[in-house]
Design an enzyme around this catalytic site. Structure first.
Site, mmCIF file in Angstrom:
data_model
loop_
_atom_site.group_PDB
_atom_site.id
_atom_site.type_symbol
_atom_site.label_atom_id
_atom_site.label_comp_id
_atom_site.label_asym_id
_atom_site.label_seq_id
_atom_site.Cartn_x
_atom_site.Cartn_y
_atom_site.Cartn_z
ATOM 1 N N HIS A 59 1.037 -1.393 -0.068
ATOM 2 C CA HIS A 59 -0.030 0.065 0.139
ATOM 3 C C HIS A 59 0.819 1.141 -0.093
ATOM 4 C CE1 HIS A 59 -3.227 2.728 0.900
ATOM 5 N NE2 HIS A 59 -3.807 1.605 0.687
ATOM 6 N N ASP A 69 -7.807 -5.524 -0.012
ATOM 7 C CA ASP A 69 -8.311 -6.441 -0.984
ATOM 8 C C ASP A 69 -7.989 -7.978 -0.640
ATOM 9 O OD1 ASP A 69 -9.474 -4.372 -2.524
ATOM 10 O OD2 ASP A 69 -7.610 -3.832 -3.228
HETATM 11 N N1 CMC Z 1 4.058 -7.449 -4.173
HETATM 12 C C1 CMC Z 1 5.657 -7.341 -4.173
HETATM 13 N N2 CMC Z 1 6.327 -6.279 -4.045
HETATM 14 C C2 CMC Z 1 5.566 -5.206 -3.955
HETATM 15 C C3 CMC Z 1 4.151 -5.092 -3.894
HETATM 16 C C4 CMC Z 1 3.661 -6.512 -3.944
HETATM 17 N N3 CMC Z 1 2.384 -6.503 -4.041
HETATM 18 N N4 CMC Z 1 3.785 -3.806 -3.458
HETATM 19 C C5 CMC Z 1 5.027 -3.359 -3.437
HETATM 20 N N5 CMC Z 1 5.968 -3.922 -3.693
HETATM 21 C C6 CMC Z 1 7.523 -3.521 -3.440
HETATM 22 C C7 CMC Z 1 7.885 -3.028 -4.881
HETATM 23 O O1 CMC Z 1 8.417 -3.884 -5.844
HETATM 24 C C8 CMC Z 1 8.768 -1.798 -4.548
HETATM 25 O O2 CMC Z 1 9.988 -2.660 -4.074
HETATM 26 P P1 CMC Z 1 11.546 -1.614 -4.590
HETATM 27 O O3 CMC Z 1 11.526 -0.695 -3.764
HETATM 28 O O4 CMC Z 1 12.477 -2.912 -4.192
HETATM 29 O O5 CMC Z 1 11.471 -1.378 -6.149
HETATM 30 C C9 CMC Z 1 8.257 -1.328 -3.240
HETATM 31 O O6 CMC Z 1 7.449 -2.440 -2.654
HETATM 32 C C10 CMC Z 1 7.333 -0.163 -3.461
HETATM 33 O O7 CMC Z 1 6.309 -0.402 -4.148
HETATM 34 P P2 CMC Z 1 5.671 0.592 -5.239
HETATM 35 O O8 CMC Z 1 5.144 -0.313 -6.521
HETATM 36 O O9 CMC Z 1 6.628 1.657 -5.430
HETATM 37 O O10 CMC Z 1 4.420 0.972 -4.179
HETATM 38 P P3 CMC Z 1 3.355 2.072 -4.660
HETATM 39 O O11 CMC Z 1 2.775 2.912 -3.435
HETATM 40 O O12 CMC Z 1 3.503 2.773 -6.205
HETATM 41 O O13 CMC Z 1 2.075 0.974 -5.087
HETATM 42 C C11 CMC Z 1 0.523 -0.552 -4.707
HETATM 43 C C12 CMC Z 1 1.319 0.606 -4.046
HETATM 44 C C13 CMC Z 1 -0.714 -0.912 -3.827
HETATM 45 C C14 CMC Z 1 -0.160 -0.234 -6.063
HETATM 46 C C15 CMC Z 1 1.284 -1.884 -4.811
HETATM 47 O O14 CMC Z 1 1.638 -2.230 -3.636
HETATM 48 C C16 CMC Z 1 0.717 -2.853 -5.372
HETATM 49 O O15 CMC Z 1 0.832 -3.102 -6.604
HETATM 50 N N6 CMC Z 1 0.053 -3.869 -4.786
HETATM 51 C C17 CMC Z 1 -0.776 -5.142 -5.385
HETATM 52 C C18 CMC Z 1 -2.008 -4.475 -6.092
HETATM 53 C C19 CMC Z 1 -2.834 -4.338 -4.975
HETATM 54 O O16 CMC Z 1 -3.203 -5.269 -3.855
HETATM 55 N N7 CMC Z 1 -3.722 -3.203 -4.996
HETATM 56 C C20 CMC Z 1 -4.722 -2.755 -3.591
HETATM 57 C C21 CMC Z 1 -4.221 -1.563 -3.008
HETATM 58 S S1 CMC Z 1 -5.003 -1.402 -1.739
HETATM 59 C C22 CMC Z 1 -6.974 -0.934 -2.425
HETATM 60 C C23 CMC Z 1 -6.900 -0.069 -3.182
HETATM 61 O O17 CMC Z 1 -6.465 1.025 -3.693
HETATM 62 O O18 CMC Z 1 -7.875 -0.435 -3.979
#
Ligand code: CMC
Length: 378
Positions: A261, A315
Site C-alpha cells: 500500500h 483487498d
Molecule cells: N508485491 C511485491 N512487491 C511489492 C508489492 C507487492 N504487492 N507492493 C509493493 N512492492 C514493492 C515494490 O516492488 C517496490 O520494491 P522496490 O522498492 O524494491 O522497487 C516497493 O515495494 C514499493 O512499491 P511501489 O510499487 O513503488 O508502491 P506504490 O505505492 O507505487 O504501489 C500498490 C502501491 C498498492 C499499487 C502496490 O503495492 C501494488 O501494486 N500492490 C498490489 C495490487 C494491490 O493489492 N492493490 C490494492 C491496493 S489497496 C486497495 C485499493 O487501493 O484499492
C-alpha cells in the site's frame, strides 16, 4: 519560472485539504471524521457511516431515520435505465456496466444546481440508493433474468443481497456484508477519490463524478485487486505451492495481489477486520480451502517483504468474505464501488465547498522547434 520536483504517482504530494478521513500508515490507524474504523465496524451501519462521511457528524436518530427512508424510496431505477442495461453484452465486465449506468443517471437527473443543498442531498440519496440496484440488475440480466424489485421491508445491505440472490439473506451474512461496506466506504486520497475530486472541480454533475471514479476504481492496482486475489489463490491451488509462487513473483518483480500500500507500512486495519469476519463465516457456513493458502501467503510475504512494509491490504481478505456470501468474483469491485460512493460523494461535497479547478503542471521532456516533415518524406 518555479521548477518543482516531479514525483511519479504524486507520491507524498497533498492534492486537497480534507476533514473526511485520515490514515496513520505506520500505526495502522484509519479514522472516518475522527472515529476509528474498528469502532464504526462494531457499532455503526453503512448508511449511518455514509451520513457521517458526507455531512460530517453522526446523525441523530431522527436524521438517520429520515436518511434511511429517503434512500429506501429511491432504490428503484427507471425502466429506461434497465432497458438500456439489457442491451449491455453479457460478457461485459460488471464494472463497465456500472460505470455506464452511473453516467446514464445524469441523463435523467443532471441539473448542476450545485449551490442548492436540496439538489446535493437528492443526488447523494439517488446515487447511494440506485447503485446497488444497478449492480444487482446487471448480474441478473446477464444471466437472462429480469431484475428483482427492491424490497422495502429489508434494510440496505439485506436488500442488496436479496436483489442479487432472489432470496432474503441470513442475518449474519447481511450484517457482515454491511460491515464490508463500512470498511470500504472511504480511504483518503486514493486514485478513484482523486479522480472524483478532479471531475468535481470542473463543476460537472455528480453522476459524471461517480462515473469517473468507478472507471478509476476498476483497475487491478486499485479496487480491481480483490478479484485478482481470488484468481491468484485459485492458481496457487495448494499450501505447498505458496512459497514457490511468491519466490517466482519476486524473481520476476511481479506484484503479489492484495499486498502493499502507498500509505500503510503495516497490516491494513481493514484486512484484520475482514479476516476476522471471514473466520466467523467459516464457523457458521463451513471452511474455504483458499483460507489456508491465504494465511500461508501472509506468513511467507511477511518473511520476504515485511522489511519493505509490505503486508495484506483491504483487498486480500475481502474476496474470501464475498465468496462465502456466494457473490461472484467479478462483482467484488462493483461492491467496493457501492461502498466507496459514500466517500466519493463526501469528497464531491467538500470539493464544492472550496472549489478551485484542478490544473496541475507537468515536466515537459519532449523536443522543441522541430520542423514539420511532409508525409512523403517520413
Ligand atoms: N508485491 C511485491 N512487491 C511489492 C508489492 C507487492 N504487492 N507492493 C509493493 N512492492 C514493492 C515494490 O516492488 C517496490 O520494491 P522496490 O522498492 O524494491 O522497487 C516497493 O515495494 C514499493 O512499491 P511501489 O510499487 O513503488 O508502491 P506504490 O505505492 O507505487 O504501489 C500498490 C502501491 C498498492 C499499487 C502496490 O503495492 C501494488 O501494486 N500492490 C498490489 C495490487 C494491490 O493489492 N492493490 C490494492 C491496493 S489497496 C486497495 C485499493 O487501493 O484499492
Amino acid at each position: 519560472m518555479m521548477v518543482c520536483e516531479f514525483k511519479p504517482g504524486l507520491d507524498g504530494i497533498p492534492a486537497a485539504q480534507s476533514s473526511i478521513s485520515s490514515v496513520d500508515g505506520h500505526l495502522g490507524i484509519l479514522e472516518y471524521r475522527g472515529i476509528r474504523i474498528e469502532e464504526l465496524a462494531e457499532k455503526s451501519t453503512f448508511l449511518e457511516t455514509a451520513y457521517l462521511l458526507i455531512w460530517g457528524e453522526l446523525p441523530t436518530s431522527e436524521e438517520l431515520a429520515a436518511f434511511e427512508s429517503e434512500v429506501r424510496n429511491h432504490r428503484r431505477i427507471k425502466y429506461r435505465i434497465s432497458d438500456m442495461m439489457k442491451c449491455f453484452p453479457e460478457s461485459g465486465h460488471p464494472m463497465d456496466a456500472l460505470q455506464a449506468s452511473a453516467a446514464a443517471l445524469g441523463l435523467f437527473y443532471s441539473r448542476r444546481d450545485l449551490n442548492n443543498p436540496i439538489y446535493i442531498r437528492d443526488a447523494v440519496v439517488r446515487l447511494i440508493a440506485k447503485i446497488p440496484t444497478m449492480v444487482a440488475a446487471f448480474q441478473l440480466m446477464r444471466n437472462g433474468n429480469d431484475a428483482v424489485r427492491p424490497r422495502d421491508d429489508l434494510d440496505y445491505s439485506a436488500n442488496f443481497l436479496y436483489m442479487l440472490n432472489e432470496q432474503a439473506p441470513d442475518a449474519l451474512a447481511a450484517r457482515i456484508f454491511d460491515i464490508c461496506l463500512i470498511l470500504h466506504a472511504e480511504h483518503t486520497m486514493n486514485a478513484s477519490t482523486f479522480s472524483a475530486r478532479v471531475t468535481a472541480s470542473t463543476l460537472t454533475d455528480p453522476y459524471a463524478v461517480v462515473a469517473s471514479a468507478v472507471g478509476t476504481l476498476g483497475g487491478p492496482l486499485h479496487g480491481g485487486a480483490n478479484e485478482e486475489v481470488i484468481q491468484m489463490l485459485e492458481a496457487i491451488g495448494t499450501v505447498e505451492n505458496v512459497r514457490p509462487f511468491i519466490e517466482d513473483c519476486l524473481e520476476r518483480k511481479a506484484k503479489i495481489m492484495g499486498f502493499g500500500h502507498r500509505v500503510y507500512k503495516v497490516k491494513d486495519p481493514r484486512a484484520t477486520i475482514l479476516q476476522n469476519m471471514a473466520e466467523q463465516l467459516f464457523d457458521k457456513f463451513g471452511p474455504d480451502k483458499y483460507y489456508d493458502i491465504a494465511q500461508e501467503m501472509e506468513r511467507v510475504v511477511e518473511e520476504k517483504l515485511g522489511h519493505k512494509g509490505i503486508y495484506p491490504n483491504v483487498d486480500f481478505y475481502s474476496g474470501l468474505v464475498y465468496r462465502k456470501l456466494g457473490i461472484p468474483t467479478d462483482l467484488f469491485t462493483p461492491i467496493f464501488a457501492i461502498a466507496r460512493v459514500a466517500g466519493w460523494l463526501a469528497h464531491w461535497k467538500e470539493q464544492l465547498e472550496e472549489n478551485r479547478i484542478y490544473r496541475p503542471t507537468q515536466v515537459y521532456n519532449g523536443k522543441h522547434s522541430i520542423s514539420y516533415t511532409p508525409i512523403e518524406k517520413r
